[in-house]
Design a protein around this motif. Structure first.
Motif, short mmCIF file in Angstrom:
data_model
loop_
_atom_site.label_atom_id
_atom_site.label_comp_id
_atom_site.label_asym_id
_atom_site.label_seq_id
_atom_site.Cartn_x
_atom_site.Cartn_y
_atom_site.Cartn_z
N VAL A 236 1.65 -7.13 5.19
CA VAL A 236 1.11 -6.87 3.64
C VAL A 236 1.43 -5.37 3.37
CG1 VAL A 236 -1.02 -6.76 2.84
CG2 VAL A 236 -0.57 -8.80 4.00
N GLY A 237 1.10 -4.55 4.60
CA GLY A 237 1.56 -2.98 4.15
C GLY A 237 2.99 -2.80 3.94
N THR A 238 3.93 -3.64 4.47
CA THR A 238 5.36 -3.44 4.33
C THR A 238 5.65 -4.18 3.09
OG1 THR A 238 5.65 -3.80 6.74
CG2 THR A 238 7.67 -4.11 5.36
N PHE A 239 5.05 -5.11 2.54
CA PHE A 239 5.56 -5.57 1.01
C PHE A 239 4.98 -4.96 0.04
CE2 PHE A 239 6.58 -9.68 3.23
CZ PHE A 239 7.82 -9.82 2.92
N GLY A 240 3.85 -4.13 0.48
CA GLY A 240 3.11 -3.35 -0.36
C GLY A 240 3.91 -2.09 -0.74
N LEU A 241 4.64 -1.61 0.25
CA LEU A 241 5.61 -0.41 0.26
C LEU A 241 6.70 -0.90 -0.74
CD1 LEU A 241 5.99 1.00 3.79
CD2 LEU A 241 5.19 2.35 1.81
N ILE A 242 7.16 -2.10 -0.41
CA ILE A 242 8.04 -2.52 -1.60
C ILE A 242 7.78 -2.42 -2.89
CG2 ILE A 242 9.76 -4.37 -2.19
CD1 ILE A 242 9.66 -5.27 1.08
N MET A 243 6.61 -3.00 -3.08
CA MET A 243 5.83 -3.10 -4.44
C MET A 243 5.81 -1.70 -5.22
SD MET A 243 2.99 -5.89 -4.51
CE MET A 243 2.19 -5.34 -5.95
N MET A 244 5.65 -0.60 -4.10
CA MET A 244 5.26 0.57 -4.85
C MET A 244 6.57 1.42 -5.10
SD MET A 244 3.91 3.77 -2.12
CE MET A 244 5.41 4.21 -1.69
#
Length: 380
Positions: A236-244
């Motif tokens: 979830v943190g990694t996909f959050g970075l991609i969204m960011m």
């Protein structure tokens, strides 16, 4: 999203195979719709269609398996099925036949080889926010129904379903880690990495019952539960970075989009590095503790060769995670624009990175919770 959550709650709490199946379908149908959220986007529509067709096939497998188990035991109640199979009061041939279909349906929901075909396309084709949702709570819910249907309902058939899961685990570790190396799209790479990570979860399920000896069961199943929770936290943190990193009209989907992040935003580059190290299993990140817990359970079951195989494929897997770290810190930035992120997203991403280190340094609390949960499950 709320209907998907409702489905997860129903399937986790249901004590009848039918209510579990209804919860699973409610979750799945909601997720199919979410994947197709961008109606005018060809890749999203294709991903949703693949997910829907393969998901319907897997649901058919699961329902057919449940019907065979009902035919053999005369009940859909998990507790009753466990009692009938333990007393050997059911036709074993029909039970094994049904079990094969149930395991196939569950393997699809987990996204493990050879039922992994949907994972890369769906993860790549979904909007990143939906991908984040797909990699979160549904994984924990799916793990829960694997425990309900196999460990609670069919413990007396552990030898049969463990043999199937053993093959699935080794194939997932091999295929997921090796195929991820060739990817240039980070979402697709993370999808193949998910297949390998789920292979680790299945690995722990294989060693809970060794020739009828269940002394290792609580430790093995709690290691699988712990691994699932940690995987969700880091993914979830990694996909959050991609969204960011995404902005209007541009999804940061390529590994090259992470070039120069160390100069553009040093703090989030550190968070990204922490998450990659955790997924790779580098100490003191929590991913290392999760892998260690699973490998310890496997070794305690006397299957040292299996632990060695898992370690070998994990070393292969470390390559593609470390390649992203190298891209973040050592490659020249293609896009030098400043990253503008909402305050709440910055806070949550920071907390996610801190949690990955904190749980790695102090893993005892969460491990104890997982262990006590599995002890209670096995006692019931």
């Amino acid at each position: 999203a709320l209907f998907s959550m409702l489905g997860q709650m129903i399937m986790i709490s249901g004590n009848s195979m039918l209510s579990i199946y209804l919860g699973l379908e409610l979750m799945s149908l909601s997720l199919y719709a979410l994947v197709a959220l961008r109606r005018d986007h060809a890749v999203s529509t294709e991903a949703a269609m693949k997910y829907f067709i393969l998901g319907a096939l897997a649901s058919g497998f699961l329902l057919y398996g449940i019907s065979m188990i009902y035919g053999a035991t005369g009940s859909l109640d998990i507790t009753t099925i466990g009692q009938v199979t333990a007393a050997e009061g059911a036709n074993r041939t029909i039970l094994v036949f049904g079990l094969v279909f149930v395991v196939a349906g569950l393997a699809f929901k987990l996204g493990v080889v050879p039922f992994h075909m949907w994972v890369p396309d769906v993860v790549q084709g979904s909007p990143t926010a939906v991908t984040l949702l797909l990699g979160g709570a549904p994984k924990i819910a799916t793990f829960a129904i694997v425990i309900r249907l196999l460990v609670e309902a069919l413990p007396s058939m552990a030898f049969d379903w463990q043999q199937m899961l053993l093959v699935v685990a080794v194939l997932s570790l091999a295929f997921g880690n090796i195929t991820a190396i060739a990817q240039t799209n980070i979402k697709r790479m993370l999808a193949y990495s998910t297949i390998a990570q789920m292979g680790f979860v299945v690995l722990a399920l294989v060693v809970g019952n060794v020739d009828g000896d269940t002394t290792n069961a609580a430790a093995a199943y709690s290691a699988a539960m712990y691994y699932t929770i940690i995987y969700v936290l880091t993914t979830v943190g990694t996909f959050g970075l991609i969204m960011m990193l995404a902005r209007a009209g541009h999804e940061a989907e390529l590994i090259s989009d992470f070039k120069g992040l160390g100069k553009r935003s040093p703090w989030f580059a550190i968070v990204a590095t922490i998450l990659m190290f955790s997924l790779a299993g580098v100490p003191p990140m929590v991913g290392f503790i999760a892998k260690y817990a699973v490998l310890q359970a496997v070794a305690n079951a006397g299957m040292v060769w299996l632990a060695v195989v898992a370690v070998m494929f994990s070393l292969i897997g470390a390559f593609y995670y470390l390649r992203i770290v190298k891209t973040i810190w050592f490659d020249e930035a293609v896009d030098t624009a400043a990253i503008s992120t909402p305050f709440d997203m910055r806070v949550i991403m920071s907390l996610n990175g801190v949690a990955v280190i904190a749980l790695g340094v102090l893993p005892g609390g969460l491990l104890a919770i997982c262990y006590s949960a599995m002890q209670a499950t096995l006692a019931n």
